[in-house]
Enzyme design. Sequence first.
Site, PDB file in Angstrom:
ATOM      1  N   ASN A   1      -5.308  13.803  -1.706  1.00 28.66           N
ATOM      2  CA  ASN A   1      -4.952  13.684  -2.763  1.00 28.66           C
ATOM      3  C   ASN A   1      -5.906  15.327  -2.487  1.00 28.66           C
ATOM      4  O   ASN A   1      -6.608  15.341  -1.642  1.00 28.66           O
ATOM      5  CB  ASN A   1      -5.490  12.364  -4.184  1.00 28.66           C
TER       6      ASN A   1
ATOM      7  N   TYR B   1       2.279   0.955   0.565  1.00 24.13           N
ATOM      8  CA  TYR B   1       3.525   1.969   0.316  1.00 24.13           C
ATOM      9  C   TYR B   1       4.778   1.500   0.969  1.00 24.13           C
ATOM     10  O   TYR B   1       5.415   1.578   0.046  1.00 24.13           O
ATOM     11  CB  TYR B   1       2.850   2.727   0.905  1.00 24.13           C
TER      12      TYR B   1
ATOM     13  N   HIS C   1       2.991   9.209  -8.066  1.00 21.70           N
ATOM     14  CA  HIS C   1       3.099  10.164  -7.744  1.00 21.70           C
ATOM     15  C   HIS C   1       5.443  10.675  -7.832  1.00 21.70           C
ATOM     16  O   HIS C   1       5.404  10.837  -6.820  1.00 21.70           O
ATOM     17  CB  HIS C   1       2.876  10.387  -6.143  1.00 21.70           C
TER      18      HIS C   1
HETATM   19  C1  HEM Z   1      -7.436   7.158  -1.822  1.00 23.32           C
HETATM   20  C2  HEM Z   1      -6.889   6.045  -3.558  1.00 23.32           C
HETATM   21  C3  HEM Z   1      -5.018   6.675  -3.015  1.00 23.32           C
HETATM   22  C4  HEM Z   1      -4.431   7.862  -2.682  1.00 23.32           C
HETATM   23  C5  HEM Z   1      -5.100   9.513  -2.046  1.00 23.32           C
HETATM   24  C6  HEM Z   1      -3.175   8.274  -2.630  1.00 23.32           C
HETATM   25  C7  HEM Z   1      -1.808   8.928  -2.647  1.00 23.32           C
HETATM   26  C8  HEM Z   1      -0.530   8.622  -2.888  1.00 23.32           C
HETATM   27  C9  HEM Z   1       0.321   9.640  -2.884  1.00 23.32           C
HETATM   28  C10 HEM Z   1      -0.267  11.153  -1.920  1.00 23.32           C
HETATM   29  C11 HEM Z   1       1.359   9.163  -2.724  1.00 23.32           C
HETATM   30  C12 HEM Z   1       2.729  10.115  -3.384  1.00 23.32           C
HETATM   31  C13 HEM Z   1       3.089  10.515  -1.597  1.00 23.32           C
HETATM   32  C14 HEM Z   1       4.587  11.342  -1.976  1.00 23.32           C
HETATM   33  O1  HEM Z   1       4.522  12.131  -2.129  1.00 23.32           O
HETATM   34  O2  HEM Z   1       5.123  10.824  -1.001  1.00 23.32           O
HETATM   35  C15 HEM Z   1       1.213   7.472  -3.249  1.00 23.32           C
HETATM   36  C16 HEM Z   1       2.088   7.254  -3.754  1.00 23.32           C
HETATM   37  C17 HEM Z   1       2.412   5.899  -4.323  1.00 23.32           C
HETATM   38  N1  HEM Z   1       0.909   5.266  -3.938  1.00 23.32           N
HETATM   39 FE1  HEM Z   1      -1.238   5.884  -3.775  1.00 23.32          FE
HETATM   40  N2  HEM Z   1      -2.823   6.606  -3.477  1.00 23.32           N
HETATM   41  C18 HEM Z   1      -3.560   5.902  -3.594  1.00 23.32           C
HETATM   42  C19 HEM Z   1      -4.255   4.469  -4.241  1.00 23.32           C
HETATM   43  C20 HEM Z   1      -3.459   3.323  -3.620  1.00 23.32           C
HETATM   44  C21 HEM Z   1      -3.220   2.184  -3.752  1.00 23.32           C
HETATM   45  C22 HEM Z   1      -4.404   1.952  -4.029  1.00 23.32           C
HETATM   46  C23 HEM Z   1      -1.593   1.809  -3.871  1.00 23.32           C
HETATM   47  C24 HEM Z   1      -1.977   0.412  -4.496  1.00 23.32           C
HETATM   48  C25 HEM Z   1      -2.064  -0.563  -3.989  1.00 23.32           C
HETATM   49  C26 HEM Z   1      -1.021   3.520  -4.275  1.00 23.32           C
HETATM   50  C27 HEM Z   1       0.620   3.228  -4.129  1.00 23.32           C
HETATM   51  C28 HEM Z   1       0.960   4.178  -4.125  1.00 23.32           C
HETATM   52  C29 HEM Z   1       2.481   3.794  -4.109  1.00 23.32           C
HETATM   53  C30 HEM Z   1       3.565   2.385  -4.476  1.00 23.32           C
HETATM   54  C31 HEM Z   1       3.125   5.242  -4.069  1.00 23.32           C
HETATM   55  C32 HEM Z   1       4.874   5.406  -4.512  1.00 23.32           C
HETATM   56  C33 HEM Z   1       5.289   5.661  -3.380  1.00 23.32           C
HETATM   57  C34 HEM Z   1       6.961   5.478  -2.593  1.00 23.32           C
HETATM   58  O3  HEM Z   1       7.060   5.694  -3.039  1.00 23.32           O
HETATM   59  O4  HEM Z   1       7.366   6.465  -1.851  1.00 23.32           O
HETATM   60  N3  HEM Z   1      -1.507   4.385  -3.779  1.00 23.32           N
HETATM   61  N4  HEM Z   1      -0.143   7.868  -3.616  1.00 23.32           N
END
Ligand code: HEM
Length: 724
Positions: free
Chosen positions: A172, A386, A99
């Site tokens: 999402n 996160y 993202h």
């Molecule tokens: C339902 C499943 C998921 C959704 C809806 C989702 C949604 C999101 C969203 C919207 C962001 C961006 C947030 C922003 O705008 O700053 C994000 C970032 C991220 N997501 Fe997910 N994600 C999902 C699953 C996962 C999973 C399973 C992992 C890891 C185990 C993960 C790891 C991350 C990481 C590392 C970031 C970057 C965060 C940052 O640097 O601030 N996500 N995710």
Amino acid sequence: MGRLLSHTTLLGLLGLVSAGCPFADPSALRARADGDTDPVLGAMVDDSNGFFTDDVGGQIQEQDSLRAGERGPTLLEDYIFRQKITHFDHERVPERAVHARGAGAHGTFTSYGDWSNLTAASFLGTAGKETPVFVRFSTVAGSRGSADTARDVHGFATRFYTDEGNFDIVGNNIPVFFIQDAIRFPDLIHSVKPSPDSEIPQAATAHDSAWDFFSQQPSTLHTLFWAMAGFGIPRSFRHMDGFGVHTFRLVKDDGTSKLVKWHWKTKQGKASLYWEEAQILAGKNADAHRQDLFEAIESGNGPEWELAVQVVDEDQALAFGFDLFDPTKILPEEYAPLQKLGVMKLHTNPTNYFAETEQIMFQPGHIVRGVDFTEDPLLQGRIFSYLDTQINRHGGPNFEQLPINRPVIPIHNNNRDGAGQNLIHKNIHAYSPNSLNDGYPQQASQSSGRGFFSAPIRSTSGRLVRGLSSTFDDHWSQPRLFYNSLTPVEQQFLINAIRFETSHLTSTTVKQNVLTQINKISNDIAVRVATALGLEAPAPDDTYYHDNTTIGISITNVTLPSVATLKVGILASTSKANGTNALDQAKTLKTRLANENLTSTVVAETLVDGVDKTYSAADATDFDAVIVVSGADSAGLFALSAANLSPLYPPLRPLQIATTAYLFGKPVAYFGAAAPSDPLVAGGLDPKTEGVYASADVETLATGLVGGLKTFKFTGRYPVDKTT
Ligand code: HEM
């Protein structure tokens, strides 16, 4: 000495110092105080007057470095040079692991009612209660400089700055996810990111490794189907819904809880691009979505979403034929209707993209009293991930103190020190329990203070299992439910997207694996994809075939509630050949369309008065609808002839804009006569199809065009496979 001063005295002193120093803003240094409801205002730096200073306040001239003689080398002692360059050298922080590409804005959430019958969350406790929010929209796979219109799942992350702490819905625009267990997330992301050797393709899944993973991991199929349909290429961030994806819990003051799914319903209506259009736009305007959001807010047309929940009883997690803790499943609205809780309006753009949009750190673990997690194994992993990745991005644990991350209420705990510590803690007894600070901060619980408490009902099996429940096993019924619920043209778009992506695959094994998986959803889809790949489709594998449908899925069978801020291109000319003044016609139209709050752009050869954009800079992808004025037509701009070539724009550009808009399903209109002229028809525009308007009367034309924009895409113009 500062440690001995009370907080108020310290701020007072800072105030005194700044009284003699017009360019320092002491509020930037303050911690939050009660009643302070703006998330970032206190951190604003106003450079509208004053002298340059160095980073510690001394006035300086910083445009020339200090040298040993006029033509001599720069001196090491030039602290001004070193400070400026060092700061520049460290300007970048790691982009988000996923993202990375996004845009955000501030807004306000207003609760429709007192929802204490559902939750103890204070921001939902009173009708009309307002809570500041910040929302960041994003794509998943692309890096920070990638194009907005890449086909992808889109992030929809909302931070509520509630009066009981920050609450984030990190969701999402697609209600399901690719995997069911967070431990597989690195595999998913490694498969979709660019190849480690060539670092291509950027922000795209049309490659072997992505589809290799998808076809080996059938839990991906449902989300993949949504992404391959219009949901992967929304018209804008404003034209998409949002989902919390997981099932969460809402908990009441009495400790009882319900299972819920979060939904954001767009008040702009859902709309999508056409794939070809999205690809062109990626090159013509990589910033299309962030620009759309920014401009809508700047023009006072900030987008709105209603927050809704689907609510079911705790004992119903397995009542609908699938597991509610499985994030690859939707909860069809037939089982649990949407209940609207409030509305969010985005009204203010960030002042500084980096400080706000780049530094906001959302976490599924940011929850407040009245909200709780569920056992969903994807959610459980996210709660860890996160915080961990954000410590990496920020280089330490104090990122929650950044202005965009601070809650709007004071923080009291014993967390101390670390890189970039911004707060000055007066309590020297940073441990608990203590007596030397009179026992403060006190423990808050359900009965003392308004302490967070976990919903007491949790299912635990009592034994350790490394594996998923068999209730998560069906990966094929819901992709089929999704497919069945699309219109035939939307089904065709989905199939075309799979054809596009899989035609890029080089591995025959991966192609065969994809067909095997798709065939478990539908033999019809498998045949249609296989045909395009020049392969034999497998025989039907009908274990999961069914004819069920659900509501709320189709994008194109619902008209938009409003056309406000949609973009209309008026194709005019600076030439006054044959007596009709094209620019006068354009002006008449523009004035009329402004009444509908449409954004009109007059396009002509040069930027003379009354023209907004040149043909050289304009393209069909810039507009939601296109109008040709007869004056430009009479001037010969649309003629398919060598005489129409001009050094001012690429060959046949005016005709190309009109006919491409038509091919992309957009409303197209002709102003000044009862029918479009021959060159336009010869160029491919069929005047008899729906969504083509022609009139010499501005009122008739405007009415037709507004109706057409509400339809948004005229899907009848798209061919569908003959086999269906
Ligand atoms: C339902 C499943 C998921 C959704 C809806 C989702 C949604 C999101 C969203 C919207 C962001 C961006 C947030 C922003 O705008 O700053 C994000 C970032 C991220 N997501 Fe997910 N994600 C999902 C699953 C996962 C999973 C399973 C992992 C890891 C185990 C993960 C790891 C991350 C990481 C590392 C970031 C970057 C965060 C940052 O640097 O601030 N996500 N995710």
